[in-house]
Enzyme design. Structure first.
Site, PDB file in Angstrom:
ATOM      1  N   HIS A 119     -18.532   3.146  11.527  1.00 40.54           N
ATOM      2  CA  HIS A 119     -19.759   3.757  10.997  1.00 40.54           C
ATOM      3  C   HIS A 119     -19.972   5.153  11.587  1.00 40.54           C
ATOM      4  O   HIS A 119     -19.471   5.479  12.666  1.00 40.54           O
ATOM      5  CB  HIS A 119     -20.973   2.869  11.267  1.00 40.54           C
ATOM      6  CG  HIS A 119     -21.307   2.724  12.726  1.00 40.54           C
ATOM      7  ND1 HIS A 119     -21.945   3.715  13.452  1.00 40.54           N
ATOM      8  CD2 HIS A 119     -21.105   1.706  13.587  1.00 40.54           C
ATOM      9  CE1 HIS A 119     -22.121   3.315  14.691  1.00 40.54           C
ATOM     10  NE2 HIS A 119     -21.605   2.089  14.802  1.00 40.54           N
TER      11      HIS A 119
ATOM     12  N   GLU B 103     -20.624  -5.805  15.785  1.00 41.75           N
ATOM     13  CA  GLU B 103     -20.183  -5.210  17.042  1.00 41.75           C
ATOM     14  C   GLU B 103     -20.185  -6.258  18.149  1.00 41.75           C
ATOM     15  O   GLU B 103     -20.845  -7.302  18.043  1.00 41.75           O
ATOM     16  CB  GLU B 103     -21.101  -4.034  17.398  1.00 41.75           C
ATOM     17  CG  GLU B 103     -20.797  -3.322  18.703  1.00 41.75           C
ATOM     18  CD  GLU B 103     -19.384  -2.725  18.786  1.00 41.75           C
ATOM     19  OE1 GLU B 103     -18.406  -3.508  18.812  1.00 41.75           O
ATOM     20  OE2 GLU B 103     -19.265  -1.495  18.853  1.00 41.75           O
TER      21      GLU B 103
END
Length: 196
Positions: A11, A85
């Site tokens: 990202h 994550e």
């Protein structure tokens, strides 16, 4: 490309990634810079892979990953926690410097994460995801849109290395990494290609 590849897209920049704060569960948006990076990552992807639409695009369910995919021009087939994550537990929102005030020498790669995931847990999650996507690779390229530390674990596990070997790979915001193989041997085809 002569072979199907697994592409990892991290990202774009968030407020916390810009300041080095560990961002796992916290659902932060991209900064204006992060949005520009995501657009540019789409151009990088298009230049690297002119062979059409990927057979599968998976994304972390965090808004920063989904927005990056959108701005990069990718249609997400599924948002999945498999691509979340590393769970930083009690260290969520802290910088490494702050953590080292109480745990000297701490890194995500070498120390425990109280209330979060262990390296073994993250490794097992990466292995499950890689097993899943290997089947899809038979039909075309696969794109995974996710996060920095977990992408580094995916690279290590793709190569058959311990998850903690991820320390050796850089994955900057909105970068593209391409994994493939040569005659059945896993390899890194491109690592940390910056958005252009």
């Amino acid at each position: 490309m002569d072979q199907h590849a697994l592409l990892l897209l991290r990202h774009g920049q968030t407020e916390w990634s810009a300041t080095g704060r560990h961002t796992g569960r916290t659902d932060l948006p991209l900064t204006a810079i992060g949005e520009r990076q995501a657009h540019a990552a789409g151009r990088t992807y298009a230049l690297m892979h002119r062979d059409g639409t990927p057979t599968l695009v998976l994304s972390s369910p965090r808004v920063r990953a989904l927005r990056t995919a959108e701005l990069a021009g990718l249609h997400v087939d599924e948002a999945t926690e498999e691509l979340a994550e590393w769970d930083y537990g009690d260290y969520e929102g802290l910088t490494t410097k702050q953590i080292r005030q109480t745990v000297p020498g701490w890194t995500i790669w070498s120390h425990a994460v109280p209330g979060g995931e262990s390296a073994a847990q993250v490794s097992a999650r990466a292995d499950e995801l890689l097993t899943r996507v290997r089947g899809a690779l038979a039909n075309g390229n696969v794109v995974l849109v996710g996060h920095g530390h977990f992408s580094r674990v995916l690279i290590a596990r793709w190569l058959g290395l311990a998850a903690t070997a991820g320390v050796h790979f850089a994955v900057d915001p909105a970068s593209v990494t391409v994994l493939g193989d040569e005659r059945g041997q896993p390899q890194i085809l491109h690592l940390n290609v910056p958005p252009s």
